[in-house]
Design an enzyme around this catalytic site. Structure first.
Site, mmCIF file in Angstrom:
data_model
loop_
_atom_site.group_PDB
_atom_site.id
_atom_site.type_symbol
_atom_site.label_atom_id
_atom_site.label_comp_id
_atom_site.label_asym_id
_atom_site.label_seq_id
_atom_site.Cartn_x
_atom_site.Cartn_y
_atom_site.Cartn_z
ATOM 1 N N PRO A 78 0.789 -1.225 0.000
ATOM 2 C CG PRO A 78 -0.096 -1.085 2.135
ATOM 3 C CD PRO A 78 0.543 -2.049 1.193
ATOM 4 C CG ASN A 79 -0.225 4.262 1.361
ATOM 5 O OD1 ASN A 79 -1.206 4.798 0.857
ATOM 6 N ND2 ASN A 79 -0.257 3.701 2.541
ATOM 7 N NE ARG A 127 3.997 6.641 1.738
ATOM 8 C CZ ARG A 127 4.218 5.394 2.137
ATOM 9 N NH1 ARG A 127 4.660 4.494 1.275
ATOM 10 N NH2 ARG A 127 4.028 5.064 3.377
ATOM 11 C CE1 TYR A 158 8.959 4.988 3.027
ATOM 12 C CE2 TYR A 158 7.399 6.818 3.001
ATOM 13 C CZ TYR A 158 7.883 5.662 3.589
ATOM 14 O OH TYR A 158 7.287 5.173 4.729
ATOM 15 C CG ASN A 175 8.463 -1.965 0.275
ATOM 16 O OD1 ASN A 175 7.893 -2.019 1.364
ATOM 17 N ND2 ASN A 175 9.037 -0.863 -0.174
ATOM 18 C CB ALA A 204 1.469 0.269 6.400
ATOM 19 C CG HIS A 225 5.206 -2.152 10.170
ATOM 20 N ND1 HIS A 225 6.513 -2.574 10.225
ATOM 21 C CD2 HIS A 225 5.187 -1.124 9.264
ATOM 22 C CE1 HIS A 225 7.255 -1.813 9.416
ATOM 23 N NE2 HIS A 225 6.468 -0.932 8.825
ATOM 24 C CD GLU A 284 10.778 -7.533 5.969
ATOM 25 O OE1 GLU A 284 11.116 -8.610 6.510
ATOM 26 O OE2 GLU A 284 10.304 -6.572 6.597
ATOM 27 C CG HIS A 302 11.124 -2.321 4.562
ATOM 28 N ND1 HIS A 302 9.747 -2.291 4.449
ATOM 29 C CD2 HIS A 302 11.428 -3.470 5.204
ATOM 30 C CE1 HIS A 302 9.255 -3.385 5.012
ATOM 31 N NE2 HIS A 302 10.251 -4.113 5.474
ATOM 32 N NE ARG A 353 10.264 5.988 8.567
ATOM 33 C CZ ARG A 353 9.287 5.789 7.673
ATOM 34 N NH1 ARG A 353 9.377 4.790 6.801
ATOM 35 N NH2 ARG A 353 8.238 6.582 7.657
#
Ligand code: DQA
Length: 150
Positions: A15-16, A23, A28, A79, A82, A85, A103, A105, A112
């Site tokens: 998502p996103n 964004r 990012y 990736n 959200a 998590h 995985e 990111h 963070r």
């Protein structure tokens, strides 16, 4: 469903990530997801691999793609945004298909907020790459070449 094609890597974006470029660019970066897709495809070609590149904002759709990977991919780069998590469903799907998973990111999730330090994807992954921006996807492809060969 097709037979497994040697060297086919499914790259899943959660998502996103469709909003990359605009964004929170300070976190990012300024590259769009299409820029990253192009880079992945070019790098995969150099490694004699091919890439299926996907993005969804919907958890269920991502679960379906992971299931399909049993028949059309040899490994998965994910990736999960959200959902990393929050999603037991993604972890279960990745464990179920028994493919090598990396995985990725863009940001260093450990630098963070605390809630980003836990990942449901990691227990289903061979390894995790984070904090290197889009280069992380290329590093994941490099890592998987070795894994797939073994
Ligand atoms: C992300 C990190 C996640 O915590 C966040 O929710 C994202 C992007 C990254 O690529 O840095 O959407 O996965």
């Amino acid at each position: 469903m097709t037979e497994s094609t040697p060297g086919n890597i499914l790259v899943i974006n959660g998502p996103n990530l469709n909003l990359l470029g605009t964004r929170e660019p300070e976190i990012y970066g300024k590259e769009t997801l299409s820029d990253i897709e192009e880079k992945c495809k070019a790098h995969a070609a150099r490694l004699d691999l091919s890439v299926i590149f996907r993005q969804s904002n919907s958890e269920g759709e991502i679960v379906d793609w992971i299931h399909e990977a049993r028949n059309n991919a040899q490994a998965i780069i994910i990736n999960a945004g959200a959902y990393t998590h929050t999603s037991v469903a993604l972890m279960d799907a990745l464990l179920a298909v028994e493919l090598p998973v990396v995985e990725v990111h863009l940001s260093n999730i450990f630098k963070r907020e605390e809630f980003r330090h836990h990942s449901y994807i990691s227990p289903a992954s061979v390894g995790v790459i984070c904090g290197f921006g889009s280069r992380g996807y290329l590093m994941a492809l490099d890592a998987l070449t070795e894994t797939i060969k073994k």
